[in-house]
Design an enzyme around this catalytic site. Sequence first.
Site, PDB file in Angstrom:
ATOM      1  N   SER A 285      -1.673 -13.541  -4.601  1.00  0.00           N
ATOM      2  CA  SER A 285      -0.347 -13.980  -4.195  1.00  0.00           C
ATOM      3  C   SER A 285       0.024 -15.214  -5.012  1.00  0.00           C
ATOM      4  O   SER A 285      -0.861 -15.981  -5.419  1.00  0.00           O
ATOM      5  CB  SER A 285      -0.376 -14.356  -2.716  1.00  0.00           C
ATOM      6  OG  SER A 285       0.759 -15.132  -2.384  1.00  0.00           O
ATOM      7  N   SER A 286       1.322 -15.430  -5.205  1.00  0.00           N
ATOM      8  CA  SER A 286       1.737 -16.615  -5.964  1.00  0.00           C
ATOM      9  C   SER A 286       1.442 -17.913  -5.212  1.00  0.00           C
ATOM     10  O   SER A 286       1.485 -18.994  -5.805  1.00  0.00           O
ATOM     11  CB  SER A 286       3.230 -16.534  -6.307  1.00  0.00           C
ATOM     12  OG  SER A 286       4.002 -16.395  -5.142  1.00  0.00           O
ATOM     13  N   CYS A 287       1.117 -17.833  -3.907  1.00  0.00           N
ATOM     14  CA  CYS A 287       0.830 -19.070  -3.166  1.00  0.00           C
ATOM     15  C   CYS A 287      -0.552 -19.636  -3.484  1.00  0.00           C
ATOM     16  O   CYS A 287      -0.915 -20.688  -2.970  1.00  0.00           O
ATOM     17  CB  CYS A 287       1.011 -18.876  -1.671  1.00  0.00           C
ATOM     18  SG  CYS A 287      -0.235 -17.841  -0.943  1.00  0.00           S
TER      19      CYS A 287
ATOM     20  N   GLY B 216       0.812  -1.218   0.000  1.00  0.00           N
ATOM     21  CA  GLY B 216       0.000   0.000   0.000  1.00  0.00           C
ATOM     22  C   GLY B 216       0.844   1.266   0.000  1.00  0.00           C
ATOM     23  O   GLY B 216       0.556   2.230  -0.719  1.00  0.00           O
TER      24      GLY B 216
ATOM     25  N   TYR C 281      -4.187 -18.933   3.767  1.00  0.00           N
ATOM     26  CA  TYR C 281      -4.024 -17.651   3.057  1.00  0.00           C
ATOM     27  C   TYR C 281      -4.370 -17.819   1.578  1.00  0.00           C
ATOM     28  O   TYR C 281      -5.060 -16.978   0.984  1.00  0.00           O
ATOM     29  CB  TYR C 281      -2.576 -17.194   3.220  1.00  0.00           C
ATOM     30  CG  TYR C 281      -2.243 -15.853   2.609  1.00  0.00           C
ATOM     31  CD1 TYR C 281      -2.788 -14.678   3.127  1.00  0.00           C
ATOM     32  CD2 TYR C 281      -1.371 -15.765   1.532  1.00  0.00           C
ATOM     33  CE1 TYR C 281      -2.465 -13.450   2.574  1.00  0.00           C
ATOM     34  CE2 TYR C 281      -1.031 -14.537   0.973  1.00  0.00           C
ATOM     35  CZ  TYR C 281      -1.586 -13.377   1.497  1.00  0.00           C
ATOM     36  OH  TYR C 281      -1.265 -12.161   0.948  1.00  0.00           O
TER      37      TYR C 281
ATOM     38  N   HIS D 153       8.822 -12.471   6.241  1.00  0.00           N
ATOM     39  CA  HIS D 153       9.241 -13.312   5.117  1.00  0.00           C
ATOM     40  C   HIS D 153      10.764 -13.464   5.149  1.00  0.00           C
ATOM     41  O   HIS D 153      11.461 -12.774   5.891  1.00  0.00           O
ATOM     42  CB  HIS D 153       8.798 -12.686   3.792  1.00  0.00           C
ATOM     43  CG  HIS D 153       7.320 -12.746   3.585  1.00  0.00           C
ATOM     44  ND1 HIS D 153       6.501 -11.673   3.844  1.00  0.00           N
ATOM     45  CD2 HIS D 153       6.513 -13.745   3.166  1.00  0.00           C
ATOM     46  CE1 HIS D 153       5.251 -12.021   3.582  1.00  0.00           C
ATOM     47  NE2 HIS D 153       5.226 -13.264   3.174  1.00  0.00           N
TER      48      HIS D 153
ATOM     49  N   ARG E  85      12.831 -19.342  -4.703  1.00  0.00           N
ATOM     50  CA  ARG E  85      11.813 -18.293  -4.690  1.00  0.00           C
ATOM     51  C   ARG E  85      12.196 -17.204  -5.670  1.00  0.00           C
ATOM     52  O   ARG E  85      13.379 -16.968  -5.943  1.00  0.00           O
ATOM     53  CB  ARG E  85      11.683 -17.659  -3.292  1.00  0.00           C
ATOM     54  CG  ARG E  85      11.200 -18.583  -2.191  1.00  0.00           C
ATOM     55  CD  ARG E  85       9.706 -18.898  -2.330  1.00  0.00           C
ATOM     56  NE  ARG E  85       9.226 -19.713  -1.214  1.00  0.00           N
ATOM     57  CZ  ARG E  85       9.275 -21.050  -1.176  1.00  0.00           C
ATOM     58  NH1 ARG E  85       9.781 -21.741  -2.191  1.00  0.00           N
ATOM     59  NH2 ARG E  85       8.803 -21.703  -0.122  1.00  0.00           N
TER      60      ARG E  85
ATOM     61  N   LYS F 208      -7.249 -15.936  -0.673  1.00  0.00           N
ATOM     62  CA  LYS F 208      -6.936 -15.175  -1.888  1.00  0.00           C
ATOM     63  C   LYS F 208      -7.679 -15.739  -3.104  1.00  0.00           C
ATOM     64  O   LYS F 208      -8.140 -14.989  -3.961  1.00  0.00           O
ATOM     65  CB  LYS F 208      -5.419 -15.172  -2.137  1.00  0.00           C
ATOM     66  CG  LYS F 208      -4.653 -14.278  -1.164  1.00  0.00           C
ATOM     67  CD  LYS F 208      -5.020 -12.818  -1.386  1.00  0.00           C
ATOM     68  CE  LYS F 208      -4.275 -11.855  -0.509  1.00  0.00           C
ATOM     69  NZ  LYS F 208      -4.775 -10.472  -0.641  1.00  0.00           N
TER      70      LYS F 208
HETATM   71  O1  GFB Z   1       9.455 -16.028   2.796  1.00  0.00           O
HETATM   72  P1  GFB Z   1       8.943 -17.216   3.503  1.00  0.00           P
HETATM   73  O2  GFB Z   1       8.629 -17.062   4.943  1.00  0.00           O
HETATM   74  O3  GFB Z   1       7.614 -17.745   2.840  1.00  0.00           O
HETATM   75  O4  GFB Z   1      10.015 -18.418   3.376  1.00  0.00           O
HETATM   76  P2  GFB Z   1       7.153 -18.650   1.591  1.00  0.00           P
HETATM   77  C1  GFB Z   1      10.616 -18.777   2.179  1.00  0.00           C
HETATM   78  C2  GFB Z   1      11.677 -19.834   2.422  1.00  0.00           C
HETATM   79  O5  GFB Z   1      12.770 -19.239   3.132  1.00  0.00           O
HETATM   80  C3  GFB Z   1      11.235 -21.032   3.247  1.00  0.00           C
HETATM   81  C4  GFB Z   1      13.153 -20.072   4.224  1.00  0.00           C
HETATM   82  O6  GFB Z   1      11.816 -22.206   2.700  1.00  0.00           O
HETATM   83  C5  GFB Z   1      11.838 -20.753   4.629  1.00  0.00           C
HETATM   84  O7  GFB Z   1      12.067 -21.899   5.408  1.00  0.00           O
HETATM   85  N1  GFB Z   1      13.798 -19.262   5.275  1.00  0.00           N
HETATM   86  C6  GFB Z   1      15.114 -19.349   5.617  1.00  0.00           C
HETATM   87  C7  GFB Z   1      13.231 -18.350   6.079  1.00  0.00           C
HETATM   88  N2  GFB Z   1      15.394 -18.543   6.641  1.00  0.00           N
HETATM   89  C8  GFB Z   1      14.244 -17.896   6.955  1.00  0.00           C
HETATM   90  C9  GFB Z   1      13.914 -16.923   7.933  1.00  0.00           C
HETATM   91  O8  GFB Z   1      14.748 -16.492   8.757  1.00  0.00           O
HETATM   92  N3  GFB Z   1      12.630 -16.465   7.923  1.00  0.00           N
HETATM   93  C10 GFB Z   1      11.695 -16.916   7.033  1.00  0.00           C
HETATM   94  N4  GFB Z   1      10.444 -16.404   7.078  1.00  0.00           N
HETATM   95  N5  GFB Z   1      11.972 -17.872   6.112  1.00  0.00           N
HETATM   96  C11 GFB Z   1       5.008 -17.319   2.085  1.00  0.00           C
HETATM   97  C12 GFB Z   1       3.586 -17.723   2.393  1.00  0.00           C
HETATM   98  O9  GFB Z   1       5.614 -18.506   1.734  1.00  0.00           O
HETATM   99  O10 GFB Z   1       5.141 -16.455   0.978  1.00  0.00           O
HETATM  100  C13 GFB Z   1       2.635 -16.619   2.262  1.00  0.00           C
HETATM  101  O11 GFB Z   1       3.552 -18.350   3.651  1.00  0.00           O
HETATM  102  C14 GFB Z   1       2.874 -15.740   1.051  1.00  0.00           C
HETATM  103  O12 GFB Z   1       1.345 -17.135   2.226  1.00  0.00           O
HETATM  104  C15 GFB Z   1       4.324 -15.371   0.907  1.00  0.00           C
HETATM  105  O13 GFB Z   1       2.433 -16.399  -0.120  1.00  0.00           O
HETATM  106  C16 GFB Z   1       4.610 -14.580  -0.356  1.00  0.00           C
HETATM  107  O14 GFB Z   1       7.631 -18.104   0.285  1.00  0.00           O
HETATM  108  O15 GFB Z   1       7.456 -20.089   1.830  1.00  0.00           O
END
Ligand code: GFB
Length: 311
Positions: free
Chosen positions: A108-110, A17, A137, A180, A210, A141
Amino acid sequence: MQKSEKIFVAGHRGLVGRALVRRLTGDGFSNVVTRDRAQLDLAEQAAVDAFFTQEKPEVVIFAAARVGGIKANNDSPVEFLLENIQIQNNVIRGAHQNGARKLLFLGSSCIYPKHAPQPIPESALLTGPLEPTNEAYAIAKIAGIKLCQAYAREYGANFISAMPTNLYGPNDNFDLVSSHVLPALLRKAHEAKKKGARELVVWGSGQPRREFLHVDDLAAACVFLLEKYDSPEIVNVGCGEDISIRELAELICDVIGFAGELAWDTTKPDGTPRKLLDVSKIHALGWRHSIPFREGIARTYEWFLKNAAQP
Ligand code: GFB
């Protein structure tokens, strides 16, 4: 879009936003309407109805959502499902009932199946089971996309939907539990460097891949789609390239200047093995991203240092 049209940005305090408001005002749109949560709770249907009845925005951009990283999504499916469905139903319905001529819904791409073909075409929607860590989520969406498409089919509404890939940029959430991966690693690398630590802990195996898009590129794509795209069929928005979490961690350490080791916490989930969007549709429409990844990370780190780093 006319520069004087009334444009309501729902969710203007969030990562997306804020970027939208920056972009719209920078482009000369002079009638951007926003409301803080204290003034308007989007989960309250009566309040949302009253807002739309009074303001009657001509264009609505739906960027409000409960969002979070893999852990937040996995830990709180009830809140992700309920809140997102509530706020999007209220805003989409309010926009239609009060004559909005266009609405852009951000998904979202998820929303795509866990084992979708890569890169993921828009046609992969609803062709297989979702990734369990973010199923709630994703279902919310998908319900938003389908509601926009239903308004288009039943009432001829010009309600469009864009599916952004993983986003990053200024005003992101840098909390180590709920954020994230990109902001989390940026903060971890900064703190490790400051403390002179020998290692930095990364969740999962490092194998998942990703795709990342700077939020200013997303805001540009949103304005582009509002001006040029009038179909209820969803459109992917990404940069067209992905990277493994291990490579991401190495790149972030390099940008920040942390020279220690990476350690892997495999008690944390990996999530979807790969999430790379097929962006040929938006490319064919005439839009491409412009912020190189390394530069985008460096700019986000600068913002973090000024605004979110602990003194
Ligand atoms: O970005 P993230 O939390 O979400 O994690 P997703 C992406 C990858 O990074 C996973 C790894 O494989 C995590 O295990 N990762 C490594 C970490 N270190 C870290 C860390 O310190 N923190 C986090 N958060 N991850 C989300 C969805 O999925 O993406 C939502 O849950 C949404 O719904 C969003 O779609 C865009 O990409 O897996």
